[in-house]
Motif scaffolding. Structure first.
Motif, PDB file in Angstrom:
ATOM      1  N   HIS A  85      40.001  44.890  34.244  1.00  0.00           N
ATOM      2  CA  HIS A  85      40.894  43.938  33.579  1.00  0.00           C
ATOM      3  C   HIS A  85      42.146  43.801  34.443  1.00  0.00           C
ATOM      4  CE1 HIS A  85      43.681  42.570  30.246  1.00  0.00           C
ATOM      5  NE2 HIS A  85      42.686  41.716  30.185  1.00  0.00           N
ATOM      6  N   ILE A  86      42.359  42.630  35.003  1.00  0.00           N
ATOM      7  CA  ILE A  86      43.482  42.422  35.926  1.00  0.00           C
ATOM      8  C   ILE A  86      44.215  41.137  35.574  1.00  0.00           C
ATOM      9  CG2 ILE A  86      42.357  43.682  37.805  1.00  0.00           C
ATOM     10  CD1 ILE A  86      41.658  40.987  39.062  1.00  0.00           C
ATOM     11  N   ILE A  87      45.341  40.919  36.243  1.00  0.00           N
ATOM     12  CA  ILE A  87      46.137  39.713  36.060  1.00  0.00           C
ATOM     13  C   ILE A  87      45.937  38.802  37.269  1.00  0.00           C
ATOM     14  CG2 ILE A  87      48.250  40.596  37.137  1.00  0.00           C
ATOM     15  CD1 ILE A  87      49.774  39.245  34.778  1.00  0.00           C
ATOM     16  N   SER A  88      46.204  37.527  37.102  1.00  0.00           N
ATOM     17  CA  SER A  88      45.885  36.536  38.140  1.00  0.00           C
ATOM     18  C   SER A  88      46.615  36.799  39.447  1.00  0.00           C
ATOM     19  CB  SER A  88      46.228  35.127  37.642  1.00  0.00           C
ATOM     20  OG  SER A  88      47.578  35.062  37.197  1.00  0.00           O
ATOM     21  N   ARG A  89      47.803  37.386  39.402  1.00  0.00           N
ATOM     22  CA  ARG A  89      48.539  37.607  40.649  1.00  0.00           C
ATOM     23  C   ARG A  89      48.132  38.890  41.368  1.00  0.00           C
ATOM     24  NH1 ARG A  89      52.802  37.267  36.854  1.00  0.00           N
ATOM     25  NH2 ARG A  89      53.290  39.265  35.861  1.00  0.00           N
ATOM     26  N   THR A  90      47.222  39.670  40.789  1.00  0.00           N
ATOM     27  CA  THR A  90      46.748  40.896  41.437  1.00  0.00           C
ATOM     28  C   THR A  90      45.970  40.548  42.697  1.00  0.00           C
ATOM     29  OG1 THR A  90      46.568  42.014  39.301  1.00  0.00           O
ATOM     30  CG2 THR A  90      45.392  42.997  41.145  1.00  0.00           C
ATOM     31  N   ARG A  91      46.358  41.155  43.829  1.00  0.00           N
ATOM     32  CA  ARG A  91      45.693  40.894  45.102  1.00  0.00           C
ATOM     33  C   ARG A  91      44.505  41.843  45.289  1.00  0.00           C
ATOM     34  NH1 ARG A  91      51.093  41.235  46.460  1.00  0.00           N
ATOM     35  NH2 ARG A  91      50.716  43.217  47.539  1.00  0.00           N
TER      36      ARG A  91
END
Length: 221
Positions: A96-102
């Motif tokens: 589960h991550i956020i859109s800005r996570t590289r």
């Protein structure tokens, strides 16, 4: 096949992102939905498979983590003694991550979960897509945002999933590994060689049996 090719990716407006998230959630067959945040970012899940060939390094004073019992350990913690450990091959995780996570941050977070103390640059995040699916071309890079690629590809994991592998971008620097790691690599190579020899012998044994059966069948009684 796991792709490591960079492609040009479209830039979406906020309205387009909102529309794509609605379409994404309407097509999904699980509870792995994407959610739009008030600041314009969004959160969701990516599927990630481990395909590591070599062992990884974990603190020698710690019990090697299992899939069922993963604990966080700060990467800044000094590690004087290390031991090698095989992460279970083909293990699949939904992160589960956020859109800005590289991509580089996904790798670092995953290594922390498994208490791996190896340099994150030893690993790379690859994309996997089945050729029969009409998935949009997507790139791989340390600065790429995996959740954005997930949104562009749609909810089908056949269209896009991610694989963590060794970063084979050049010659291996064996000086960077400890003596226990090097001994482990030798044992791995020996086992792989023995398995390869066993498969070859098995193949030719079958061929020999088939030839003998064919000769016996054609020999006049």
């Amino acid at each position: 096949q796991d792709e490591q090719i960079d492609w040009e990716k479209p830039v979406l407006s906020q309205a387009e992102i909102e529309q794509k998230i609605k379409e994404y959630n309407s097509q999904i067959n699980s509870n792995l939905f994407m959610s739009l945040n008030k600041d314009g970012s969004y959160t969701g899940f990516i599927k990630l498979q481990l395909k590591l060939i070599r062992p990884v390094s974990v603190p020698a004073s710690k019990k090697p983590p299992s899939i069922q019992d993963m604990k966080k350990a700060p990467r800044s913690q000094a590690v004087k003694r290390r031991t090698s450990f095989y992460l279970p091959k083909d293990t699949v995780k939904h992160l589960h991550i956020i859109s800005r996570t590289r991509a580089s941050e996904v790798i670092e977070a995953l290594l922390r979960k498994f208490m791996v103390v190896d340099n994150p640059r030893k690993f790379a995040l690859f994309e996997r897509a089945e050729k029969d699916d009409q998935a949009p071309p997507a790139g791989r890079g340390q600065e790429d945002q995996p959740l954005r690629l997930r949104l562009l590809a749609g909810p089908s994991e056949k269209a896009l999933s991610f694989v963590l592998k060794e970063n084979e971008t050049g010659e291996v620097n064996w000086d960077a590994f400890s003596m226990p790691e090097l001994h482990n690599f030798l044992r791995i190579l020996q086992r792989e060689e023995e398995e390869h020899v066993r498969q070859i012998l098995q193949k030719y044994t079958r061929c020999r049996q088939q030839l003998q059966e064919a000769l016996t069948a054609r020999t006049p009684g």
